[in-house]
Design an enzyme around this catalytic site. Structure first.
Site, mmCIF file in Angstrom:
data_model
loop_
_atom_site.group_PDB
_atom_site.id
_atom_site.type_symbol
_atom_site.label_atom_id
_atom_site.label_comp_id
_atom_site.label_asym_id
_atom_site.label_seq_id
_atom_site.Cartn_x
_atom_site.Cartn_y
_atom_site.Cartn_z
ATOM 1 C CE LYS A 113 4.551 5.416 7.100
ATOM 2 N NZ LYS A 113 4.274 6.795 7.465
ATOM 3 C CB CYS B 210 27.365 39.084 -19.749
ATOM 4 S SG CYS B 210 28.955 39.653 -20.350
ATOM 5 C CD GLU C 112 -2.323 -1.351 2.837
ATOM 6 O OE1 GLU C 112 -2.329 -0.343 3.577
ATOM 7 O OE2 GLU C 112 -2.973 -2.387 3.049
#
Ligand code: IVH
Length: 677
Positions: free
Chosen positions: A117, A428, A115
């Site tokens: 969690k 830049c 299953e």
């Protein structure tokens, strides 16, 4: 008029229908009616109940969010304690768990219920004769808090169990959680209202369940999956856990659809990988998987140690979210010159790796997330995805937190930083000199459609840069055959070929050269337009922003980049060196000769919507009449032509005292000596 008997029957029918639709929707995930149809049933029931107060029923689906807002939660003693699970963190832990269980049971193989969690809060629901009478949190496992009114507000929870013969007592246990979607919606609402946001769905679920006002719980949409039972009476408990879960589903109690029965430890590990791979696609957070010995008689035989069963284990995933502190933000320059802000954080183990640097992508992102130096932040790394800062925890912001500032100059080459208004990325401007951009700049410079240097591939450019021999495109033209021959995988022959190719490339054209410079947004077409307009490099280098905008198809953004590029002294030096090395091109006869006409000498800007011509037609007409046409109003502007809905340009022209003409006047000016229109 319907009799009250009929009304009572209809109310009963509606309640049953509604609960049934809820069951189809939440438990079976197979709704039979649309949301609108469902709402219509609820509405009808509400109408009947308010017209016939005698039909009121506290268990009616309309009464989910009822009950008193209390000032505190009563304590509940759990008849059967709510245990926790032992954690496993590696395959070896799972192999050991399975081996121990098999040895104790003296069996060869075990089937497990596997299953997800769920990352929420444990809860127990007490049903008596099928009716929900109490819901309680886990608390310390022995005593929890009474949250009945709040749990009733969760729509997927049945107030009444399905079926004719519900158990006398059924304590159903499961996990309350919030889907990620609901969590994000909740946080959005919270921040719009200026309320505190939640760090993760689990905290949001906990906060919402422990609301003293159940109407707030109701609006926060919690969910619940059942995964087991506590005390039961008057019920023949099925022989397997998987069958028990199926029975719970038949009672109308929702279980997680990802649950599966697997064979032995191999099945367990395969399940872990399978769910782990889909973790990010699930609608809710999970923090691991749980394996339970499926046979309940075996569960009884195995029993418990301390507060955890011997028949179950949680195999945890590495956490995907952690909190840490930003101790600095630095800017990195990429190959294209883009400046990327990167947060340096106190190293944190998340998603299975230690993270210490996290990209913030650009300044818009910094502003959107409002990340400051000193902030405590939630860091997420899901799967193989790069780590990200999910959000700042504003409550933990120190007084001296510093905001992140875009540097004015490139941290690599000290050229100035160019950030076009409305664009997220800052760059830049030292395209020809910046070490970070060197490889890209030189590769581009030498490419076929630019200077067309035969045989100068990426690897060779890398070697030339790494050996320190080449830093800018101009250095290419100072290479000698002997030097090149020394490089790895270069013989005297290929070295001679390269130097010859370089020499040949010096005879170029202005469009190629301009394109080769790698000015931002200046592709081949723009390079050609610039070359044709200015004829040679010097007038282009000297041109003002307005003059650059004169070029066909060049708007303020590209004109800005062109100006930024030539304004950078370092770039001009490289160009000077290139020319000194012998790079030349034929001067182009200027294609655009300024027409002589009534507007000769005028610098014209056109703004607003004109009635009799498009803005482009107006620009063309002004040019044909000898004017210089630009996009923005400046001191040089001599005439502003205004159409309808003119904006800031009009104001600026007025401030500068520029002459302003409406469309009719403009036409008169054009017609003064031009051909009849
Ligand atoms: S079984 C005796 N099954 O994990 C076994 N727990 O660390 C009791 N949890 O407090 C728990 N998903 O809040 C079980 N499928 C699942 C679960 C699960 C989440 C939580 C639960 C429990 C904690 C134990």
């Amino acid at each position: 008029m319907a009799t009250s008997r009929e009304m009572a029957r209809r109310a009963r029918e509606l309640r049953e229908l509604i609960e049934n639709h809820n069951y189809r929707y939440y438990v079976l995930d197979d709704p039979q009616v649309s949301d609108a149809q469902f709402d219509a049933l609820m509405r009808e029931l509400r109408q009947i109940e308010s017209a016939h107060p005698e039909l009121a029923d506290p268990d009616s689906p309309t009464q989910r969010v009822g009950g008193q807002a209390s000032r505190e939660f009563r304590e509940v003693v759990h008849a059967v304690p709510m245990l926790s699970l032992d954690n496993a963190f590696s395959e070896q832990d799972i192999l050991d768990f399975d081996r121990r269980a098999r040895e104790r049971l003296d069996v060869a193989a075990i089937a497990y219920s596997a299953e997800p969690k769920i990352d929420g809060l444990a809860i127990t629901l007490h049903y008596q004769q099928g009716r929900l009478v109490q819901a309680a949190t886990r608390g310390d496992g022995s005593r929890g808090e009474d949250v009945t009114v709040n749990v009733r507000a969760i729509r997927s929870v049945p107030i009444q169990l399905r079926g004719r013969h519900p158990p006398a007592v059924l304590e159903a246990r499961g996990e309350v959680f919030m889907t990620r979607k609901s969590f994000e919606a909740l946080n959005r609402r919270q921040s719009e209202r200026g309320d505190k946001t939640f760090a993760n769905p689990r905290n949001a679920a906990a906060g919402s369940l422990r609301q003293l006002d159940p109407t707030i719980t109701a609006e926060r949409s919690l969910d619940l999956f059942f995964y087991g039972v506590g005390a039961t009476e008057g019920w023949r408990v099925p022989p397997r856990h998987s069958e028990l879960l199926a029975a719970l589903r038949d009672f109308g109690l929702r279980t997680c659809p990802e649950i599966d029965v697997v064979d032995g430890v191999e099945g367990c590990l395969a399940y872990y990988r399978r769910i782990g791979g889909r973790r990010d696609k699930l609608a809710y957070d999970i923090d691991g998987v749980v394996y339970k010995v499926d046979r309940l008689d075996w569960q009884r035989d195995l029993g418990f140690v301390a507060r955890a069963p011997r028949w179950a284990v949680a195999y945890k995933f590495p956490a995907q979210e952690e909190t840490t502190v930003v101790h600095d933000v630095q800017f990195y320059v990429g190959r294209t010159g883009a400046l990327t802000p990167v947060a340096h954080v106190v190293p944190v183990f998340v998603g299975g790796v230690t993270v210490s640097n996290i990209t913030l992508h650009n300044m818009d992102e910094v502003a959107r997330k409002d990340v400051r130096i000193g902030d405590t932040v939630v860091v997420r790394r899901a799967g193989d995805v790069i780590p990200e800062i999910v959000r700042v925890i504003p409550e933990k912001r120190p007084h001296d937190a510093r905001s992140v500032k875009l540097p004015a100059r490139c941290p690599v080459c000290n050229s100035h930083v160019d950030r076009t208004e409305g664009e997220a990325v800052a760059r830049c401007s030292g395209g020809l000199v910046c070490a970070a951009q060197r490889l890209g700049a030189i590769r581009h410079f030498a490419s076929r459609r630019a200077m067309d240097v035969d045989g100068l591939g990426e690897r060779l450019v890398e070697q030339l840069i790494e050996s320190g021999r080449v830093a800018t495109p101009a250095d290419l033209y100072t290479l000698t055959v002997a030097e090149v021959a020394e490089l790895e995988r270069m013989g005297p022959r290929s070295a001679a070929n390269l130097v010859a190719a370089l020499a040949k490339s010096k005879q170029t054209t202005l469009p190629r050269f301009l394109y080769a410079l790698g000015i931002r947004d200046v592709g081949e077409a723009t390079a050609l337009a610039l070359a044709e307009h200015f004829g040679d490099l010097d007038p282009l280098q000297a041109a003002s922003f307005e003059e650059v905008q004169e070029v066909r198809d060049v708007g303020p953004v590209v004109a800005g980049h062109v100006r930024e590029f030539f304004a950078e002294e370092r770039n001009r030096l490289v160009i000077k060196n290139l020319r000194a090395a012998g790079v030349t091109w034929p001067v182009i006869e200027r294609a655009v000769t300024v027409a002589e006409g009534p507007l000769t000498g005028q610098v014209v800007v056109i703004t607003g919507t004109l009635a009799t011509m498009s803005r482009e037609q107006a620009r063309e007409a002004a040019r044909a009449a000898g004017a210089t046409v630009t996009d923005s109003v400046s001191k040089k502007t001599t005439l502003l032509v205004v159409g309808a809905d003119a904006g800031s340009k009009l104001k600026k022209a007025q401030d500068l005292g520029v002459r302003i003409a409406d469309e009719a006047e403009f036409r008169q000016l054009l017609d003064r000596s031009g051909p009849a229109r």
